[in-house]
Design a protein around this motif. Structure first.
Motif, PDB file in Angstrom:
ATOM      1  N   ILE A   1      37.720  33.556  41.385  1.00 43.23           N
ATOM      2  CA  ILE A   1      38.731  33.033  39.822  1.00 43.23           C
ATOM      3  C   ILE A   1      39.473  31.958  40.910  1.00 43.23           C
ATOM      4  O   ILE A   1      39.571  31.005  40.320  1.00 43.23           O
ATOM      5  CB  ILE A   1      39.511  34.148  39.497  1.00 43.23           C
ATOM      6  N   VAL A   2      40.159  31.518  41.996  1.00 44.69           N
ATOM      7  CA  VAL A   2      40.645  30.672  43.353  1.00 44.69           C
ATOM      8  C   VAL A   2      39.989  30.785  43.585  1.00 44.69           C
ATOM      9  O   VAL A   2      39.795  32.140  45.146  1.00 44.69           O
ATOM     10  CB  VAL A   2      42.815  31.184  42.599  1.00 44.69           C
ATOM     11  N   GLU A   3      39.730  29.489  44.948  1.00 48.48           N
ATOM     12  CA  GLU A   3      40.019  29.458  46.980  1.00 48.48           C
ATOM     13  C   GLU A   3      41.029  28.821  46.619  1.00 48.48           C
ATOM     14  O   GLU A   3      41.393  27.539  46.539  1.00 48.48           O
ATOM     15  CB  GLU A   3      37.985  28.744  46.537  1.00 48.48           C
ATOM     16  N   GLU A   4      41.682  29.098  47.683  1.00 44.12           N
ATOM     17  CA  GLU A   4      42.297  28.345  48.767  1.00 44.12           C
ATOM     18  C   GLU A   4      42.540  28.268  50.504  1.00 44.12           C
ATOM     19  O   GLU A   4      42.042  28.501  50.576  1.00 44.12           O
ATOM     20  CB  GLU A   4      44.201  28.360  48.816  1.00 44.12           C
TER      21      GLU A   4
ATOM     22  N   ALA B   1      39.917  33.854  49.208  1.00 44.30           N
ATOM     23  CA  ALA B   1      39.397  33.438  48.278  1.00 44.30           C
ATOM     24  C   ALA B   1      39.240  34.841  46.726  1.00 44.30           C
ATOM     25  O   ALA B   1      39.438  35.648  47.598  1.00 44.30           O
ATOM     26  CB  ALA B   1      37.807  33.758  47.775  1.00 44.30           C
TER      27      ALA B   1
ATOM     28  N   LYS C   1      47.671  33.076  36.356  1.00 41.49           N
ATOM     29  CA  LYS C   1      48.325  31.415  36.681  1.00 41.49           C
ATOM     30  C   LYS C   1      49.461  31.291  37.141  1.00 41.49           C
ATOM     31  O   LYS C   1      50.151  31.602  37.057  1.00 41.49           O
ATOM     32  CB  LYS C   1      47.220  30.042  36.438  1.00 41.49           C
ATOM     33  N   PRO C   2      49.626  30.808  38.559  1.00 44.24           N
ATOM     34  CA  PRO C   2      48.445  30.811  39.463  1.00 44.24           C
ATOM     35  C   PRO C   2      48.064  31.414  40.660  1.00 44.24           C
ATOM     36  O   PRO C   2      47.232  31.411  41.921  1.00 44.24           O
ATOM     37  CB  PRO C   2      49.799  29.018  41.129  1.00 44.24           C
ATOM     38  N   TYR C   3      48.066  32.850  39.773  1.00 43.67           N
ATOM     39  CA  TYR C   3      47.834  34.311  40.766  1.00 43.67           C
ATOM     40  C   TYR C   3      47.958  34.452  42.382  1.00 43.67           C
ATOM     41  O   TYR C   3      48.550  35.093  42.370  1.00 43.67           O
ATOM     42  CB  TYR C   3      46.664  33.982  41.105  1.00 43.67           C
TER      43      TYR C   3
END
Length: 481
Positions: A262-265, A251, A304-306
């Motif tokens: 901001i982002v979770e992957e 994250a 994005k996409p960070y």
């Protein structure tokens, strides 16, 4: 008239790191025969700098670790000397970033110890530390050196406290006690003014370390945080952990607003802990799982996409932990941007794994080697404690340049025991116990003799040159008169 791109058009981002590949060292450049610890504590158990590789080892009756010169690869002798002063298992080791012979260790015996390794490595077992620091009431699981200040060390114990040690006086100067469970990881921002911690209480915290004030915190319910790392000057944090579906996950967070990531992957469904490693110079993130054989790497961007996935290094040998070589120890000529030292417990092996950017040119690649944090501290311990912040002192890697560090580690040093007979310290000059030790001592003495002969020859040549110059001056002087 403005032209807009069609939304269905695939976005392609060019990157100079998209072809980075991992290259494992040849067997003769690996370190073999090492009794790597079998402790299940979630740490790397390995620390590396440009001079030494340190590894926590399996031992009975106390904890120990070995220190091997980087150049001394190959099979290790079974009687190789160890650092063995702790009464409990060693849980973490870290080299001082400014004094390459100074290493700190922490243990189950509730102590933190600072050791000074002699040039060339150990000749006998080391049991006396330069400093023994006692302040925790339970075992100490983590230690971290301050990134810009010399003489500041952080330690986190199972008593849920973080202690800040001033090594100039050998005492703790601050206690951070905002945690309600075991602290899992610590990370500093670039100038060391902020400390990020992950905790077993499922909270991520950003702390001002000198005051102990919690500036931001996040209660991670959907993403259980295990490890946290600051992403250089991007004002971002990256965490690794587990999702509610028990999948491994990373994250990305804004350090000034931890209300939501901001982002979770999601990464995969394996169970091993994910260790994050961030390279602030290339903005590359490396993910290595405990018990995995592979290392994934990404590029971090501010837009994005960070997170941009690049590639994956694969190996059948599972890793217990990983050490990382500092930037000034890399092979610049081979376009090496990162180097891991991978612990393979089943084989008793340490494998260096180099991350290389493929380039055809043999010249210095300035675009992949910007100015980087060097070996000179920006602050003293007292300056940092007084509230001053400074960015790291930068250095260039061009032509292997390193600014010489003339500083000497200063700490309250205990008086060393010695048994002197006829001007010889018997404890310092221990006779060899085995044939291998005798041979090593013999070859070491031969190398020393060879070096001294070469030095003597060089000085003789210089003396003759100076004598000739002096005679020329004497001959010129009467003519001028």
């Amino acid at each position: 008239m403005t032209v807009t791109k069609m939304s269905w058009r695939p976005t392609y981002r060019s990157s100079k790191f998209r072809n980075v590949y991992g290259k494992v060292a040849n067997r003769e450049n690996c370190y073999d025969g090492i009794p790597i610890t079998k402790n299940v504590h979630d740490n790397h158990f390995c620390a590396v700098n440009s001079k030494f590789v340190a590894v926590v080892t399996e031992s009975s009756g106390g904890g120990s670790f070995i220190v091997i010169p980087v150049s001394q690869s190959g099979r290790l002798d079974s009687h190789y000397p160890k650092v063995c002063g702790h009464q409990g298992n060693v849980l973490d080791i870290k080299w001082n970033p400014f004094f390459e012979n100074i290493i700190a260790s922490c243990s189950e015996d509730t102590s933190v110890r600072v050791w000074e390794i002699p040039e060339g490595g150990l000749r006998r077992n080391m049991t006396e530390a330069v400093l023994e620091l006692y302040g925790h009431s339970r075992r100490v699981g983590l230690i971290e050196w301050h990134p810009t200040s010399s003489g500041i060390l952080f330690s986190a114990g199972y008593d849920y406290k973080v202690l800040i040690w001033n090594l100039e006086i050998g005492e703790p100067v601050k206690m951070i006690d905002c945690h309600t469970d075991v602290i899992l990881s610590m990370s500093f921002n670039t100038d060391g003014s902020l400390l990020a911690t992950s905790c077993k209480d499922k909270k991520l915290r950003v702390i001002e370390p000198r005051s102990g004030t919690v500036l931001q915190h996040a209660s991670c319910k959907n993403h259980r945080v295990n490890r946290v790392v600051f992403l250089g000057n991007l004002k971002r944090l990256l965490t690794t952990g587990v999702s509610r579906w028990n999948t491994r996950q990373i994250a990305l967070w804004d350090q000034e607003d931890l209300s939501m990531p901001i982002v979770e992957e999601d990464i995969d469904g394996l169970s091993g802990l994910l260790f994050p490693f961030y390279d602030a110079d290339t903005h590359m993130l490396y993910l290595a799982g405990k018990g995995d054989g592979n290392i994934r790497y990404f590029e971090i961007t501010t837009e994005k996409p960070y997170l941009q996935y690049l590639m994956e290094y694969r190996s059948p040998a599972p890793q217990k932990g990983l050490g990382v070589m500092p930037k000034h120890g890399l092979e610049v000529g081979a376009c090496e941007v990162f180097r891991f030292y991978k612990l393979v417990t089943l084989k008793g092996l340490i494998e260096p794994v180099s991350m290389i950017v493929p380039r055809r040119s043999d010249t210095y690649q300035e675009d992949i080697y910007p100015m980087t944090a060097g070996t000179e501290p920006a602050l003293s311990a007292s300056e940092w404690l007084s509230g001053i912040n400074r960015d790291p002192v930068l250095m260039s890697l061009k032509e292997g340049y390193r600014r010489p560090n003339q500083l000497v580690f200063k700490a309250p040093v205990k008086e060393k025991k010695s048994v002197v007979v006829n001007g010889i310290d018997l404890l310092e000059n221990v006779p060899p116990r085995t044939e291998n030790e005798l041979l090593r001592m013999f070859f070491r003495q031969q190398d020393e003799l060879r070096r001294l002969k070469e030095e003597l020859t060089t000085k003789d040549v210089r003396i003759r040159q100076l004598e000739l110059e002096l005679n020329n001056l004497k001959n010129v002087s009467p003519n001028n008169v």
